[in-house]
Design a protein around this motif. Sequence first.
Motif, PDB file in Angstrom:
ATOM      1  N   ASN A   1       0.805  -1.223   0.000  1.00 36.58           N
ATOM      2  CA  ASN A   1       0.000   0.000   0.000  1.00 36.58           C
ATOM      3  C   ASN A   1       0.841   1.277   0.000  1.00 36.58           C
ATOM      4  OD1 ASN A   1      -2.426  -1.462   0.029  1.00 36.58           O
ATOM      5  ND2 ASN A   1      -2.373  -1.639   2.255  1.00 36.58           N
ATOM      6  N   VAL A   2       2.035   1.204  -0.592  1.00 38.16           N
ATOM      7  CA  VAL A   2       2.893   2.385  -0.701  1.00 38.16           C
ATOM      8  C   VAL A   2       3.226   2.624  -2.172  1.00 38.16           C
ATOM      9  CG1 VAL A   2       5.038   3.520  -0.005  1.00 38.16           C
ATOM     10  CG2 VAL A   2       3.925   1.911   1.560  1.00 38.16           C
ATOM     11  N   ILE A   3       3.005   3.853  -2.632  1.00 37.30           N
ATOM     12  CA  ILE A   3       3.391   4.272  -3.981  1.00 37.30           C
ATOM     13  C   ILE A   3       4.621   5.163  -3.843  1.00 37.30           C
ATOM     14  CG2 ILE A   3       2.720   5.607  -6.012  1.00 37.30           C
ATOM     15  CD1 ILE A   3      -0.223   4.894  -5.314  1.00 37.30           C
ATOM     16  N   PHE A   4       5.724   4.769  -4.465  1.00 35.66           N
ATOM     17  CA  PHE A   4       6.936   5.587  -4.491  1.00 35.66           C
ATOM     18  C   PHE A   4       6.979   6.308  -5.836  1.00 35.66           C
ATOM     19  CE2 PHE A   4       7.832   2.230  -1.494  1.00 35.66           C
ATOM     20  CZ  PHE A   4       8.587   2.841  -0.495  1.00 35.66           C
ATOM     21  N   GLY A   5       7.119   7.622  -5.809  1.00 32.98           N
ATOM     22  CA  GLY A   5       7.122   8.338  -7.079  1.00 32.98           C
ATOM     23  C   GLY A   5       7.868   9.651  -7.025  1.00 32.98           C
ATOM     24  N   GLY A   6       8.456  10.023  -8.152  1.00 34.23           N
ATOM     25  CA  GLY A   6       9.166  11.286  -8.252  1.00 34.23           C
ATOM     26  C   GLY A   6      10.671  11.118  -8.239  1.00 34.23           C
ATOM     27  N   ARG A   7      11.344  12.218  -8.401  1.00 33.50           N
ATOM     28  CA  ARG A   7      12.796  12.268  -8.555  1.00 33.50           C
ATOM     29  C   ARG A   7      13.544  11.635  -7.384  1.00 33.50           C
ATOM     30  NH1 ARG A   7      15.807  16.494  -6.499  1.00 33.50           N
ATOM     31  NH2 ARG A   7      13.827  17.465  -6.002  1.00 33.50           N
ATOM     32  N   LEU A   8      13.140  11.944  -6.163  1.00 37.60           N
ATOM     33  CA  LEU A   8      13.860  11.445  -4.987  1.00 37.60           C
ATOM     34  C   LEU A   8      13.465  10.012  -4.641  1.00 37.60           C
ATOM     35  CD1 LEU A   8      13.741  14.606  -2.680  1.00 37.60           C
ATOM     36  CD2 LEU A   8      15.548  13.895  -4.259  1.00 37.60           C
ATOM     37  N   ALA A   9      12.192   9.720  -4.717  1.00 39.57           N
ATOM     38  CA  ALA A   9      11.717   8.391  -4.328  1.00 39.57           C
ATOM     39  C   ALA A   9      12.094   7.314  -5.327  1.00 39.57           C
ATOM     40  CB  ALA A   9      10.196   8.403  -4.132  1.00 39.57           C
ATOM     41  N   GLU A  10      12.371   7.709  -6.566  1.00 42.35           N
ATOM     42  CA  GLU A  10      12.794   6.734  -7.572  1.00 42.35           C
ATOM     43  C   GLU A  10      14.292   6.827  -7.876  1.00 42.35           C
ATOM     44  OE1 GLU A  10      10.001   6.196 -10.956  1.00 42.35           O
ATOM     45  OE2 GLU A  10       8.881   7.826  -9.999  1.00 42.35           O
ATOM     46  N   TYR A  11      14.960   7.810  -7.275  1.00 37.55           N
ATOM     47  CA  TYR A  11      16.377   8.080  -7.543  1.00 37.55           C
ATOM     48  C   TYR A  11      16.609   8.106  -9.055  1.00 37.55           C
ATOM     49  CZ  TYR A  11      21.377   8.396  -6.644  1.00 37.55           C
ATOM     50  OH  TYR A  11      22.688   8.825  -6.572  1.00 37.55           O
ATOM     51  N   LYS A  12      15.894   9.052  -9.663  1.00 42.65           N
ATOM     52  CA  LYS A  12      15.909   9.150 -11.127  1.00 42.65           C
ATOM     53  C   LYS A  12      15.726  10.604 -11.521  1.00 42.65           C
ATOM     54  CE  LYS A  12      13.232   7.588 -15.171  1.00 42.65           C
ATOM     55  NZ  LYS A  12      12.061   6.780 -15.612  1.00 42.65           N
ATOM     56  N   TYR A  13      16.537  11.084 -12.491  1.00 44.77           N
ATOM     57  CA  TYR A  13      16.344  12.448 -12.957  1.00 44.77           C
ATOM     58  C   TYR A  13      15.092  12.509 -13.826  1.00 44.77           C
ATOM     59  CZ  TYR A  13      16.735  16.909 -15.187  1.00 44.77           C
ATOM     60  OH  TYR A  13      16.439  18.169 -15.634  1.00 44.77           O
ATOM     61  N   TYR A  14      14.195  13.424 -13.490  1.00 45.23           N
ATOM     62  CA  TYR A  14      12.947  13.594 -14.227  1.00 45.23           C
ATOM     63  C   TYR A  14      12.812  15.030 -14.707  1.00 45.23           C
ATOM     64  CZ  TYR A  14      10.128   9.367 -13.120  1.00 45.23           C
ATOM     65  OH  TYR A  14       9.595   8.100 -13.060  1.00 45.23           O
ATOM     66  N   ASP A  15      12.361  15.221 -15.938  1.00 41.97           N
ATOM     67  CA  ASP A  15      11.775  16.494 -16.316  1.00 41.97           C
ATOM     68  C   ASP A  15      10.354  16.536 -15.765  1.00 41.97           C
ATOM     69  OD1 ASP A  15      13.883  17.705 -17.681  1.00 41.97           O
ATOM     70  OD2 ASP A  15      13.428  16.627 -19.542  1.00 41.97           O
ATOM     71  N   MET A  16       9.746  17.709 -15.818  1.00 43.24           N
ATOM     72  CA  MET A  16       8.432  17.871 -15.192  1.00 43.24           C
ATOM     73  C   MET A  16       7.335  17.066 -15.879  1.00 43.24           C
ATOM     74  SD  MET A  16       8.414  21.906 -14.185  1.00 43.24           S
ATOM     75  CE  MET A  16       9.091  22.429 -15.767  1.00 43.24           C
ATOM     76  N   ALA A  17       7.278  17.111 -17.198  1.00 44.35           N
ATOM     77  CA  ALA A  17       6.201  16.426 -17.914  1.00 44.35           C
ATOM     78  C   ALA A  17       6.191  14.916 -17.655  1.00 44.35           C
ATOM     79  CB  ALA A  17       6.279  16.719 -19.406  1.00 44.35           C
ATOM     80  N   PRO A  18       7.335  14.230 -17.695  1.00 44.53           N
ATOM     81  CA  PRO A  18       7.323  12.795 -17.384  1.00 44.53           C
ATOM     82  C   PRO A  18       6.872  12.487 -15.956  1.00 44.53           C
ATOM     83  CG  PRO A  18       9.293  13.346 -18.618  1.00 44.53           C
ATOM     84  CD  PRO A  18       8.635  14.649 -18.265  1.00 44.53           C
ATOM     85  N   ILE A  19       7.156  13.385 -15.007  1.00 41.92           N
ATOM     86  CA  ILE A  19       6.656  13.174 -13.647  1.00 41.92           C
ATOM     87  C   ILE A  19       5.136  13.187 -13.641  1.00 41.92           C
ATOM     88  CG2 ILE A  19       6.382  14.290 -11.392  1.00 41.92           C
ATOM     89  CD1 ILE A  19       9.262  14.996 -11.388  1.00 41.92           C
ATOM     90  N   ILE A  20       4.548  14.172 -14.321  1.00 35.90           N
ATOM     91  CA  ILE A  20       3.085  14.251 -14.364  1.00 35.90           C
ATOM     92  C   ILE A  20       2.514  13.066 -15.140  1.00 35.90           C
ATOM     93  CG2 ILE A  20       1.162  15.576 -15.329  1.00 35.90           C
ATOM     94  CD1 ILE A  20       2.621  18.100 -14.503  1.00 35.90           C
ATOM     95  N   GLU A  21       3.165  12.694 -16.234  1.00 39.34           N
ATOM     96  CA  GLU A  21       2.707  11.533 -17.007  1.00 39.34           C
ATOM     97  C   GLU A  21       2.684  10.282 -16.141  1.00 39.34           C
ATOM     98  OE1 GLU A  21       3.885   9.111 -21.121  1.00 39.34           O
ATOM     99  OE2 GLU A  21       4.977  10.913 -20.540  1.00 39.34           O
ATOM    100  N   HIS A  22       3.732  10.099 -15.363  1.00 39.06           N
ATOM    101  CA  HIS A  22       3.783   8.953 -14.448  1.00 39.06           C
ATOM    102  C   HIS A  22       2.653   9.021 -13.427  1.00 39.06           C
ATOM    103  CE1 HIS A  22       6.266   6.573 -11.233  1.00 39.06           C
ATOM    104  NE2 HIS A  22       5.269   5.860 -11.735  1.00 39.06           N
ATOM    105  N   ALA A  23       2.459  10.215 -12.841  1.00 38.75           N
ATOM    106  CA  ALA A  23       1.422  10.372 -11.819  1.00 38.75           C
ATOM    107  C   ALA A  23       0.018  10.161 -12.397  1.00 38.75           C
ATOM    108  CB  ALA A  23       1.515  11.768 -11.195  1.00 38.75           C
ATOM    109  N   LEU A  24      -0.162  10.444 -13.681  1.00 34.02           N
ATOM    110  CA  LEU A  24      -1.472  10.255 -14.306  1.00 34.02           C
ATOM    111  C   LEU A  24      -1.757   8.779 -14.611  1.00 34.02           C
ATOM    112  CD1 LEU A  24      -1.588  13.253 -16.823  1.00 34.02           C
ATOM    113  CD2 LEU A  24      -2.927  12.980 -14.721  1.00 34.02           C
ATOM    114  N   THR A  25      -0.722   7.960 -14.630  1.00 33.89           N
ATOM    115  CA  THR A  25      -0.919   6.557 -15.005  1.00 33.89           C
ATOM    116  C   THR A  25      -0.796   5.587 -13.833  1.00 33.89           C
ATOM    117  OG1 THR A  25       1.449   6.413 -15.614  1.00 33.89           O
ATOM    118  CG2 THR A  25      -0.115   6.939 -17.368  1.00 33.89           C
TER     119      THR A  25
END
Length: 371
Positions: free
Chosen positions: A344-368
Amino acid sequence: MKQYDYLIVGSGLFGSTLAYRAQQIGKRCLVIDKRSHIGGNVYCESIEGINVHKYGAHIFHTSNKEVWNFVNSIVEFNRYTNSPVANYKGQLYNLPFNMNTFYQMWGVKTPEEAEGKLEEQRAEAKARMNGREPQNLEEQAQLLIGKDIYETLIKGYTEKQWGRECTELPAFIIKRLPVRMVFDNNYFNDKYQGIPVGGYNKLIEGLLDGTEVRLNTDFFSLGDWRDIAEKLVYTGPLDEYFNYKLGRLQYRTVSFETTVEDTANYQGNAVVNYTEREIPYTRVIEHKHFEMFGQEVYDCQKTVISKEYSTEWKPGMEPYYPVNDERNNNLAEQYRQLAAKERNVIFGGRLAEYKYYDMAPIIEHALTVQL
């Protein structure tokens, strides 16, 4: 029954988009953030009527029409096009590498002339390597773009970014370099590009409208989150979630020296990179150019600039960019395996995935992400 369906740690783009989606389907959400403001690193501070990108320049760009339509349904975006300029010892060059750059560098006026000059310099790099594979970033860059552009526009800037010589950096960091045989200074190839009208705070405020938010709240001081919510959305540092049990991940970080200048137009562009090693900052950001155009620039009598410095990260500093070397990649993968076992834990974003993200891919991920 728990008080909330979702406890969302972090009010940046990933957390705020998840909160928006959850609220749309009637879920009860609590968003917490240890900072005193919402928005994470896209937060803007108003100074002299100018929206200042407090954590560095953020330019939204995407070719994903669904993502573009989504953010524009929250707030209208303007027409800003990213066209940075590089300053090397007082000489100005257009970025990315295009016909303007090649004309400024060599005086060539046609794509054929530019290709000829590039091939000449690439051949010189191949001859120096005598048939072997490039051993470091310097050799890889010269193989891709030649000695002149490397020494003028890449070497000093990269060494400031990473805090070490290019000959000490691995070749894979610079696998490819964009080369465009057109007179076009648009940095991004994406179809859609812009800045929210009124700044990024408007986007975050729209995403969090109607959601309970608590600032200055540290997730690790709350006790067991399972007493608060059914599910957790975690956007903080991945290693911190597991109390650094396998060791600390490393980052590069940046700091900013922001000043108000008593002039309407300081440098004539939003972003100017300083590519010589001797100048300590990597770039100067003039924030008004993200949202003010034409006469608007001069109607606002002052301007705000930020000099950006890249430094080695230490615990307690704000983590920005993952260090994607072998040691950190292996450690991050071990943490990801632990994360996959968390219920029951969702890890997401630059810090939680230890991955460089631009803004649009972060939102794309959050939408899916499945809620």
